[in-house]
Write a protein that holds these residues in place. Sequence first.
Motif, PDB file in Angstrom:
ATOM      1  N   HIS A  72       0.855  -1.191   0.000  1.00  0.00           N
ATOM      2  CA  HIS A  72       0.000   0.000   0.000  1.00  0.00           C
ATOM      3  C   HIS A  72       0.883   1.230   0.000  1.00  0.00           C
ATOM      4  N   ASP A  74       1.385   3.894   2.006  1.00  0.00           N
ATOM      5  CA  ASP A  74       1.733   4.700   3.186  1.00  0.00           C
ATOM      6  C   ASP A  74       3.229   5.031   3.208  1.00  0.00           C
ATOM      7  N   ASP A  76       5.498   4.579   5.269  1.00  0.00           N
ATOM      8  CA  ASP A  76       6.438   3.564   5.783  1.00  0.00           C
ATOM      9  C   ASP A  76       6.600   2.413   4.782  1.00  0.00           C
ATOM     10  N   HIS A  77       6.030   2.573   3.584  1.00  0.00           N
ATOM     11  CA  HIS A  77       6.131   1.521   2.558  1.00  0.00           C
ATOM     12  C   HIS A  77       6.684   2.060   1.229  1.00  0.00           C
ATOM     13  N   ASP A 140      -4.997  -0.315   6.944  1.00  0.00           N
ATOM     14  CA  ASP A 140      -5.220   1.115   7.215  1.00  0.00           C
ATOM     15  C   ASP A 140      -5.296   1.942   5.941  1.00  0.00           C
ATOM     16  N   ASP A 159       0.144  -4.477   6.687  1.00  0.00           N
ATOM     17  CA  ASP A 159       0.116  -4.005   8.081  1.00  0.00           C
ATOM     18  C   ASP A 159      -0.554  -4.997   9.041  1.00  0.00           C
ATOM     19  N   ASP A 192      -4.031   1.030  14.061  1.00  0.00           N
ATOM     20  CA  ASP A 192      -3.891   0.983  12.601  1.00  0.00           C
ATOM     21  C   ASP A 192      -5.244   0.833  11.905  1.00  0.00           C
TER      22      ASP A 192
HETATM   23 FE   LIG Z   1      -0.238   1.378   6.594  1.00  0.00          FE
END
Ligand SMILES: [Fe+2]
Length: 267
Positions: A72, A74, A76-77, A140, A159, A192
Amino acid sequence: MVSSYRAASDIDVVTSAFPIPGFGKVPVNAFVIKGPEPILVDTGTVVESADFMRELRSVIDPAELKWIWLTHTDFDHTGSLNKLLAENPQIRVVTTFLGVGIMSLTTMPLPMDRVYLVNPGQKVTLGGRTLTAVKPPAYDNPSTTGFYDEKSGTLFSSDCFGALLSTDVPQSAADLSDKDLREGQVFWATLDAPWLHKVDQGTFARELDSIRAMAPKMVLSSHLPAAPGRMLDRLLASLAAAPDARPFTGPDQAGLEQMLKQMTAVA
Ligand SMILES: [Fe+2]
Ligand SMILES: [Fe+2]
């Protein structure tokens, strides 16, 4: 600080323990699947991109990568997504229509000739590996798409199954105590995926059962140390407890001021 470890003979984890002030640490994982067409699953955080790229190079030459599976969009990805696409013109990004749409709102839109769209339930074969796209039971971001890798029997769950930890982050979830795992998972799930408090419990139980039926040999979450398949019932039980757990509420302004006072006192 980004580091790496081997989760299976052909799967490495590139990881960092990200602090959530006042609460603990959450692992942030990306995965390298080695083979004839190497796949990178997610690309670390934006803030640690330089460190992530350094560690990734110790695991694989990024020039060898053929695919990035973006679970996804986000922060952090997607941390090193842009850098990798610029560095290696052969990489294609497996994502969803919505993933492309969200990225088009950023300064790093995905070129349409570099994407490969999948939807949950569809199978793709990359370098001889058959991967089945999976919508995990908790997430999320609406673009979230994990997958099950038939060759290794691994579920890449994005996640879902993450845990906020108050201990050091081990390389195997099996090294966490029952209590730390359960409390950490429940906390993460409420943070989350706060919508879990509103789900129909029967529907959610069926979602969890569909993961149970996969019987993966290993579960690789973006936010949990690598988990052997024998832990699946425990991982699912923690998630099943999340809808009835205390909803997460972040500190308000008074809480923030208290935290700042404590930090000043320590300094
Ligand atoms: Fe996420
Ligand atoms: Fe994440």
